[in-house]
Scaffold this motif. Sequence first.
Motif, short mmCIF file in Angstrom:
data_model
loop_
_atom_site.label_atom_id
_atom_site.label_comp_id
_atom_site.label_asym_id
_atom_site.label_seq_id
_atom_site.Cartn_x
_atom_site.Cartn_y
_atom_site.Cartn_z
N UNK A 40 44.19 30.35 28.88
CA UNK A 40 43.92 31.48 29.78
C UNK A 40 44.47 31.21 31.19
N UNK A 41 44.30 29.98 31.66
CA UNK A 41 44.75 29.63 33.01
C UNK A 41 46.27 29.68 33.10
N UNK A 42 46.94 29.13 32.10
CA UNK A 42 48.41 29.14 32.10
C UNK A 42 48.93 30.57 32.09
N UNK A 43 48.26 31.46 31.32
CA UNK A 43 48.71 32.86 31.26
C UNK A 43 48.57 33.53 32.63
N UNK A 44 47.56 33.14 33.42
CA UNK A 44 47.43 33.67 34.79
C UNK A 44 48.65 33.28 35.62
N UNK A 45 49.05 32.01 35.53
CA UNK A 45 50.19 31.54 36.31
C UNK A 45 51.49 32.22 35.87
N UNK A 80 35.70 19.88 42.19
CA UNK A 80 35.74 21.17 42.87
C UNK A 80 36.02 22.27 41.86
N UNK A 81 35.45 23.45 42.12
CA UNK A 81 35.84 24.62 41.34
C UNK A 81 37.27 24.98 41.75
N UNK A 82 38.12 25.14 40.74
CA UNK A 82 39.55 25.36 41.00
C UNK A 82 40.06 26.39 40.00
N UNK A 83 40.61 27.49 40.52
CA UNK A 83 41.02 28.58 39.63
C UNK A 83 42.26 29.25 40.22
N UNK A 84 42.79 30.24 39.52
CA UNK A 84 43.94 31.00 39.99
C UNK A 84 43.57 32.48 40.02
N UNK A 85 43.90 33.15 41.12
CA UNK A 85 43.45 34.53 41.34
C UNK A 85 44.60 35.41 41.83
N UNK A 86 44.47 36.70 41.56
CA UNK A 86 45.40 37.69 42.11
C UNK A 86 44.89 38.12 43.48
N UNK A 87 45.75 38.14 44.49
CA UNK A 87 45.33 38.60 45.81
C UNK A 87 46.39 39.53 46.41
N UNK A 88 45.92 40.37 47.30
CA UNK A 88 46.83 41.14 48.15
C UNK A 88 46.26 41.10 49.55
N UNK A 89 47.13 41.11 50.54
CA UNK A 89 46.72 41.07 51.94
C UNK A 89 47.16 42.37 52.60
N UNK A 90 46.19 43.21 52.94
CA UNK A 90 46.49 44.52 53.54
C UNK A 90 47.52 45.31 52.72
N UNK A 91 47.33 45.27 51.40
CA UNK A 91 48.20 46.03 50.51
C UNK A 91 49.44 45.28 50.08
N UNK A 92 49.71 44.12 50.69
CA UNK A 92 50.88 43.31 50.33
C UNK A 92 50.49 42.38 49.18
N UNK A 123 47.54 33.13 43.49
CA UNK A 123 47.14 32.06 44.42
C UNK A 123 46.16 31.12 43.74
N UNK A 124 46.14 29.87 44.19
CA UNK A 124 45.12 28.92 43.74
C UNK A 124 43.90 29.05 44.65
N UNK A 125 42.73 29.10 44.05
CA UNK A 125 41.47 29.13 44.78
C UNK A 125 40.82 27.77 44.63
#
Length: 317
Positions: free
Chosen positions: A309-314, A111-123, A128-130
């Motif tokens: 790069x991935x560790x720096x995201x976390x 599976x494609x597995x990555x880490x991303x920045x998210x916000x939910x309605x400005x929060x 998060x892991x994708x």
Amino acid sequence: NHKNLQRLEYIKSVSAEHYIGLDNEDEVSLMRKKWVPAEIGYNGDKFPVKIRIKGQSIDHWGKFPSYKIKVTDGNTILGMKRFALQHPKTRGFMNEWYFHKFLKYNGLINLRYDFVNISVNGDTRPVYALEENFGKRLLENNSRKDGLIFRILKSQVQIQQPESEIKKVSYMKEGIEDLKMKIRDFSNGKLVAEKVFDIESMAKLYAIIDLWGNRHAIQLKNTRFYFNPITTLIEPIAYDQQVVYKTQHLGLMGEEKKVNEKVSLDADFFELLFNNEKFYREYVKQLEIISDKTFLDNFFEEISSEETKIVSKLYKS
């Protein structure tokens, strides 16, 4: 919108309060399967999606809940139609990332597995892991022809794709009965393993599971399988590994297994598989390959730049 966000929050809270340890047909489990419309902004574009609460255990329903996403209107995000967003701890932070990279290194479906920045309605949320979900885009990304993805539950086949998708591809529709017959005859001892499964890929996976020291990903309720329409053999699709233990914690899967012996009528899937001499020989061969220090050193060297790069995201969270 606010109403739908509140609905998801309510479902998350009720799930945590009424945790039963299984994903059943009870009222709360069915609530988690209800989608609500939403919109995802990514790279300056907006995508209509459907979203729902995911998970079968309370680690998905804390302060930062897990979601399943279904991109609508024929769009994809990062090449994916369906994926999950969840706190990295639900999959053991980097453990799951290493697992999928090692599956890929060994030529297995991953599976494609990555880490991303998210916000939910400005929060703003933590990173998060994708995690990619199952479908034809997963198969395409693994250079596999579109085919059936399924689970094996009590010797029964449970197809994972919607019927509408299967109807569009004639060989998939026609292959369901062939697939069911193969699983039934294997379970009854009428078909040998090499006539049903891609022996090499199955043996590779179980050797990797031994190396990781945890068998959560290969429990039948967790494993997905792919029925390859070209070879007409079954390949594993593993995910949700989560934990790394020392191998000696559980030992090897192939320990004390009977080979070429008559098995009881109530023998489980793994007993039947390991009883096959061709599979067992391939399993031992794969254990020797992946436990080789040079082989492992080469793997870690190949992923080192991406790993950094991935560790720096976390670390941002």
